[in-house]
Design a protein around this motif. Structure first.
Motif, PDB file in Angstrom:
ATOM      1  N   UNK A 261       0.829  -1.206   0.000  1.00 28.59           N
ATOM      2  CA  UNK A 261       0.000   0.000   0.000  1.00 28.59           C
ATOM      3  C   UNK A 261       0.863   1.256   0.000  1.00 28.59           C
ATOM      4  N   UNK A 262       1.941   1.251   0.768  1.00 26.70           N
ATOM      5  CA  UNK A 262       2.827   2.425   0.815  1.00 26.70           C
ATOM      6  C   UNK A 262       3.381   2.773  -0.559  1.00 26.70           C
ATOM      7  N   UNK A 263       3.516   1.786  -1.421  1.00 28.35           N
ATOM      8  CA  UNK A 263       4.004   2.044  -2.774  1.00 28.35           C
ATOM      9  C   UNK A 263       3.063   2.914  -3.585  1.00 28.35           C
ATOM     10  N   UNK A 264       1.826   3.061  -3.144  1.00 29.84           N
ATOM     11  CA  UNK A 264       0.840   3.885  -3.846  1.00 29.84           C
ATOM     12  C   UNK A 264       0.556   5.213  -3.151  1.00 29.84           C
ATOM     13  N   UNK A 265       1.305   5.521  -2.109  1.00 28.77           N
ATOM     14  CA  UNK A 265       1.046   6.767  -1.388  1.00 28.77           C
ATOM     15  C   UNK A 265       1.187   8.000  -2.272  1.00 28.77           C
TER      16      UNK A 265
ATOM     17  N   UNK B 286     -11.233   1.349   3.013  1.00 31.46           N
ATOM     18  CA  UNK B 286     -11.682   0.365   2.034  1.00 31.46           C
ATOM     19  C   UNK B 286     -11.302  -1.025   2.520  1.00 31.46           C
ATOM     20  N   UNK B 287     -12.127  -1.993   2.170  1.00 34.55           N
ATOM     21  CA  UNK B 287     -11.779  -3.393   2.399  1.00 34.55           C
ATOM     22  C   UNK B 287     -11.238  -3.932   1.088  1.00 34.55           C
ATOM     23  N   UNK B 288     -10.101  -4.589   1.162  1.00 37.47           N
ATOM     24  CA  UNK B 288      -9.448  -5.140  -0.019  1.00 37.47           C
ATOM     25  C   UNK B 288      -9.531  -6.656   0.023  1.00 37.47           C
ATOM     26  N   UNK B 289     -10.188  -7.243  -0.966  1.00 35.61           N
ATOM     27  CA  UNK B 289     -10.300  -8.694  -1.050  1.00 35.61           C
ATOM     28  C   UNK B 289      -9.177  -9.192  -1.955  1.00 35.61           C
ATOM     29  N   UNK B 290      -8.221  -9.890  -1.334  1.00 37.54           N
ATOM     30  CA  UNK B 290      -7.034 -10.354  -2.041  1.00 37.54           C
ATOM     31  C   UNK B 290      -7.155 -11.859  -2.244  1.00 37.54           C
TER      32      UNK B 290
ATOM     33  N   UNK C   1      -3.810 -16.149  -4.810  1.00 32.63           N
ATOM     34  CA  UNK C   1      -2.564 -15.963  -5.554  1.00 32.63           C
ATOM     35  C   UNK C   1      -2.000 -14.560  -5.458  1.00 32.63           C
ATOM     36  N   UNK C   2      -2.654 -13.681  -4.714  1.00 31.22           N
ATOM     37  CA  UNK C   2      -2.209 -12.288  -4.622  1.00 31.22           C
ATOM     38  C   UNK C   2      -2.670 -11.507  -5.842  1.00 31.22           C
ATOM     39  N   UNK C   3      -1.914 -10.493  -6.204  1.00 30.79           N
ATOM     40  CA  UNK C   3      -2.267  -9.648  -7.337  1.00 30.79           C
ATOM     41  C   UNK C   3      -3.106  -8.460  -6.905  1.00 30.79           C
ATOM     42  N   UNK C   4      -3.888  -7.947  -7.822  1.00 27.57           N
ATOM     43  CA  UNK C   4      -4.720  -6.780  -7.537  1.00 27.57           C
ATOM     44  C   UNK C   4      -5.962  -7.197  -6.760  1.00 27.57           C
ATOM     45  N   UNK C   5      -6.352  -6.342  -5.815  1.00 26.79           N
ATOM     46  CA  UNK C   5      -7.475  -6.646  -4.929  1.00 26.79           C
ATOM     47  C   UNK C   5      -8.790  -6.147  -5.505  1.00 26.79           C
ATOM     48  N   UNK C   6      -9.854  -6.772  -5.051  1.00 22.97           N
ATOM     49  CA  UNK C   6     -11.208  -6.291  -5.320  1.00 22.97           C
ATOM     50  C   UNK C   6     -11.569  -5.337  -4.190  1.00 22.97           C
ATOM     51  N   UNK C   7     -12.047  -4.138  -4.538  1.00 28.64           N
ATOM     52  CA  UNK C   7     -12.423  -3.154  -3.524  1.00 28.64           C
ATOM     53  C   UNK C   7     -13.844  -3.395  -3.043  1.00 28.64           C
TER      54      UNK C   7
ATOM     55  N   UNK D 242      -6.231   4.269  -7.471  1.00 29.25           N
ATOM     56  CA  UNK D 242      -4.917   4.067  -6.836  1.00 29.25           C
ATOM     57  C   UNK D 242      -4.891   2.731  -6.099  1.00 29.25           C
ATOM     58  N   UNK D 243      -5.958   2.408  -5.378  1.00 26.12           N
ATOM     59  CA  UNK D 243      -6.009   1.139  -4.653  1.00 26.12           C
ATOM     60  C   UNK D 243      -6.101  -0.048  -5.617  1.00 26.12           C
ATOM     61  N   UNK D 244      -6.807   0.123  -6.730  1.00 22.30           N
ATOM     62  CA  UNK D 244      -6.961  -0.967  -7.694  1.00 22.30           C
ATOM     63  C   UNK D 244      -5.644  -1.327  -8.374  1.00 22.30           C
ATOM     64  N   UNK D 245      -4.696  -0.423  -8.385  1.00 26.89           N
ATOM     65  CA  UNK D 245      -3.410  -0.671  -9.037  1.00 26.89           C
ATOM     66  C   UNK D 245      -2.392  -1.365  -8.128  1.00 26.89           C
ATOM     67  N   UNK D 246      -2.689  -1.488  -6.864  1.00 30.01           N
ATOM     68  CA  UNK D 246      -1.756  -2.116  -5.927  1.00 30.01           C
ATOM     69  C   UNK D 246      -1.715  -3.621  -6.185  1.00 30.01           C
ATOM     70  N   UNK D 247      -0.514  -4.158  -6.241  1.00 32.05           N
ATOM     71  CA  UNK D 247      -0.339  -5.591  -6.432  1.00 32.05           C
ATOM     72  C   UNK D 247       0.184  -6.199  -5.129  1.00 32.05           C
ATOM     73  N   UNK D 248      -0.521  -7.199  -4.642  1.00 32.37           N
ATOM     74  CA  UNK D 248      -0.168  -7.851  -3.385  1.00 32.37           C
ATOM     75  C   UNK D 248       0.440  -9.227  -3.647  1.00 32.37           C
ATOM     76  N   UNK D 249       1.297  -9.646  -2.748  1.00 29.27           N
ATOM     77  CA  UNK D 249       1.802 -11.004  -2.783  1.00 29.27           C
ATOM     78  C   UNK D 249       0.710 -11.948  -2.307  1.00 29.27           C
ATOM     79  N   UNK D 250       0.898 -13.253  -2.509  1.00 29.07           N
ATOM     80  CA  UNK D 250      -0.114 -14.214  -2.045  1.00 29.07           C
ATOM     81  C   UNK D 250      -0.268 -14.162  -0.524  1.00 29.07           C
TER      82      UNK D 250
END
Length: 103
Positions: free
Chosen positions: A20-24, A45-49, A52-58, A77-85
């Motif tokens: 998330x900090x990468x999108x500040x 926002x609640x992020x559904x990850x 496999x990770x990747x972009x979350x559903x808001x 901005x939140x939709x572009x964040x990529x998360x690890x698994x």
């Protein structure tokens, strides 16, 4: 931040926080759209990850911030964040970002 199903210790939160900090910077740009940026406020926002990770559903967006295009910009901005698994499979992470001008 709250991780659905926990644990909610700093070590468990760290990978989510780092992503998330990468999108500040993108979020700061969005905040310039606020009607009254001197007032401050939060965007939650609640992020559904997925497993496999990747972009979350808001889900469950929460904010009282107003401004032309502000909410849409922050959502993007939140939709572009990529998360690890997530270590425990599909996970919902509740996040709240506080905005203010100055220190």
């Amino acid at each position: 931040m709250h991780i659905g199903g926990g644990p909610n210790d700093d070590v468990s939160k760290r990978p989510f926080v780092q992503a998330i900090e990468g999108s500040f910077e993108a979020m700061r740009v969005c905040y310039k759209k606020a009607e009254d940026p001197t007032h401050g406020g939060t965007f939650g926002v609640d992020l559904k990850i997925g497993h496999g990770g990747g972009k979350a559903e808001l889900q469950q967006i929460r904010t009282a911030l107003k401004g032309e295009g502000l909410r849409e910009c922050l959502e993007s901005a939140f939709k572009e964040i990529s998360f690890g698994p997530p270590p425990k499979g599909p996970t919902i992470v509740s996040v709240s970002v506080r905005f203010s001008l100055g220190g």
